[in-house]
Design an enzyme around this catalytic site. Structure first.
Site, PDB file in Angstrom:
ATOM      1  N   CYS A 187      56.106 -35.798 -62.491  1.00  0.00           N
ATOM      2  CA  CYS A 187      56.490 -35.889 -63.913  1.00  0.00           C
ATOM      3  C   CYS A 187      55.272 -36.288 -64.749  1.00  0.00           C
ATOM      4  O   CYS A 187      55.089 -35.800 -65.867  1.00  0.00           O
ATOM      5  CB  CYS A 187      57.636 -36.874 -64.110  1.00  0.00           C
ATOM      6  N   HIS A 209      63.200 -33.178 -63.770  1.00  0.00           N
ATOM      7  CA  HIS A 209      63.073 -33.973 -62.547  1.00  0.00           C
ATOM      8  C   HIS A 209      64.273 -33.744 -61.639  1.00  0.00           C
ATOM      9  O   HIS A 209      65.386 -34.177 -61.945  1.00  0.00           O
ATOM     10  CB  HIS A 209      62.922 -35.471 -62.835  1.00  0.00           C
ATOM     11  N   HIS A 256      59.927 -35.091 -56.042  1.00  0.00           N
ATOM     12  CA  HIS A 256      60.176 -34.161 -57.154  1.00  0.00           C
ATOM     13  C   HIS A 256      60.097 -32.779 -56.526  1.00  0.00           C
ATOM     14  O   HIS A 256      59.049 -32.425 -55.952  1.00  0.00           O
ATOM     15  CB  HIS A 256      59.110 -34.355 -58.247  1.00  0.00           C
ATOM     16  N   HIS A 263      59.442 -29.393 -55.076  1.00  0.00           N
ATOM     17  CA  HIS A 263      58.234 -28.568 -55.201  1.00  0.00           C
ATOM     18  C   HIS A 263      58.196 -27.508 -54.116  1.00  0.00           C
ATOM     19  O   HIS A 263      58.631 -27.734 -52.989  1.00  0.00           O
ATOM     20  CB  HIS A 263      56.963 -29.420 -55.175  1.00  0.00           C
TER      21      HIS A 263
HETATM   22  P1  DGP Z   1      55.370 -32.841 -49.601  1.00  0.00           P
HETATM   23  O1  DGP Z   1      54.908 -33.416 -48.295  1.00  0.00           O
HETATM   24  O2  DGP Z   1      56.142 -31.541 -49.424  1.00  0.00           O
HETATM   25  O3  DGP Z   1      56.122 -33.844 -50.434  1.00  0.00           O
HETATM   26  O4  DGP Z   1      54.064 -32.436 -50.385  1.00  0.00           O
HETATM   27  C1  DGP Z   1      53.510 -33.179 -51.408  1.00  0.00           C
HETATM   28  C2  DGP Z   1      52.214 -32.517 -51.783  1.00  0.00           C
HETATM   29  O5  DGP Z   1      51.811 -33.024 -53.041  1.00  0.00           O
HETATM   30  C3  DGP Z   1      51.067 -32.768 -50.811  1.00  0.00           C
HETATM   31  O6  DGP Z   1      50.641 -31.516 -50.254  1.00  0.00           O
HETATM   32  C4  DGP Z   1      49.964 -33.379 -51.661  1.00  0.00           C
HETATM   33  C5  DGP Z   1      50.406 -33.104 -53.076  1.00  0.00           C
HETATM   34  N1  DGP Z   1      50.070 -34.143 -54.017  1.00  0.00           N
HETATM   35  C6  DGP Z   1      50.418 -35.455 -53.926  1.00  0.00           C
HETATM   36  N2  DGP Z   1      49.952 -36.125 -54.986  1.00  0.00           N
HETATM   37  C7  DGP Z   1      49.323 -35.222 -55.785  1.00  0.00           C
HETATM   38  C8  DGP Z   1      48.644 -35.315 -57.035  1.00  0.00           C
HETATM   39  O7  DGP Z   1      48.526 -36.366 -57.657  1.00  0.00           O
HETATM   40  N3  DGP Z   1      48.105 -34.158 -57.527  1.00  0.00           N
HETATM   41  C9  DGP Z   1      48.224 -32.972 -56.874  1.00  0.00           C
HETATM   42  N4  DGP Z   1      47.660 -31.890 -57.441  1.00  0.00           N
HETATM   43  N5  DGP Z   1      48.869 -32.843 -55.699  1.00  0.00           N
HETATM   44  C10 DGP Z   1      49.401 -33.954 -55.161  1.00  0.00           C
END
Ligand code: DGP
Length: 114
Positions: free
Chosen positions: A7, A46, A98, A100
């Site tokens: 978010c 969200h 969230h 994704h």
């Molecule tokens: P999951 O394990 O499916 O919840 O994947 C979460 C993903 O989110 C992981 O591959 C890393 C990514 N991620 C976490 N924090 C951030 C952030 O602050 N910025 C970006 N661009 N990606 C993030």
């Protein structure tokens, strides 16, 4: 959700490399890419995970797939293929609460799931 990092990315309180944005959907590069192309596509609303998707979200979730198609073409991975992963909950390996969609591509992926 004030404490949700995605978010905060949507609200531009945290930086990200945006590859697509419209009123309902944002796509940005994953901070820890596991493949040459690793992009996250999220609804701006969200929604914690797939368990929380409501009938009113169907249009947005459906649109996410046409956005994925556009991004795959733009990133040059449509032709050779790619993988979409949606982790849900603790056993599913979900780290960010969230909803994704991971777009993974740019290399030949393995077949192992577990
Ligand atoms: P999951 O394990 O499916 O919840 O994947 C979460 C993903 O989110 C992981 O591959 C890393 C990514 N991620 C976490 N924090 C951030 C952030 O602050 N910025 C970006 N661009 N990606 C993030």
């Amino acid at each position: 959700m004030s404490d949700c990092i995605f978010c905060k990315i949507i609200n531009k309180e945290l930086p990200s490399t945006v590859v697509y944005e419209d009123e309902q959907i944002l796509a940005f590069k994953d901070i820890n890419p596991v493949t040459p192309v690793h992009i996250l596509v999220i609804p701006k609303k969200h929604i914690s995970n797939l368990n929380e998707v409501e009938p009113e979200d169907e249009a947005t979730i459906g649109k996410i797939y046409t956005v994925i198609k556009q991004i795959a073409r733009k990133e040059g991975i449509a032709e050779k293929g790619y993988r979409i992963i949606v982790n849900c909950g603790e056993d599913g390996g979900q780290e960010v609460g969230h909803l994704h969609f991971h777009i993974l591509g740019g290399k030949k992926l393995g077949t192992k799931i577990v």
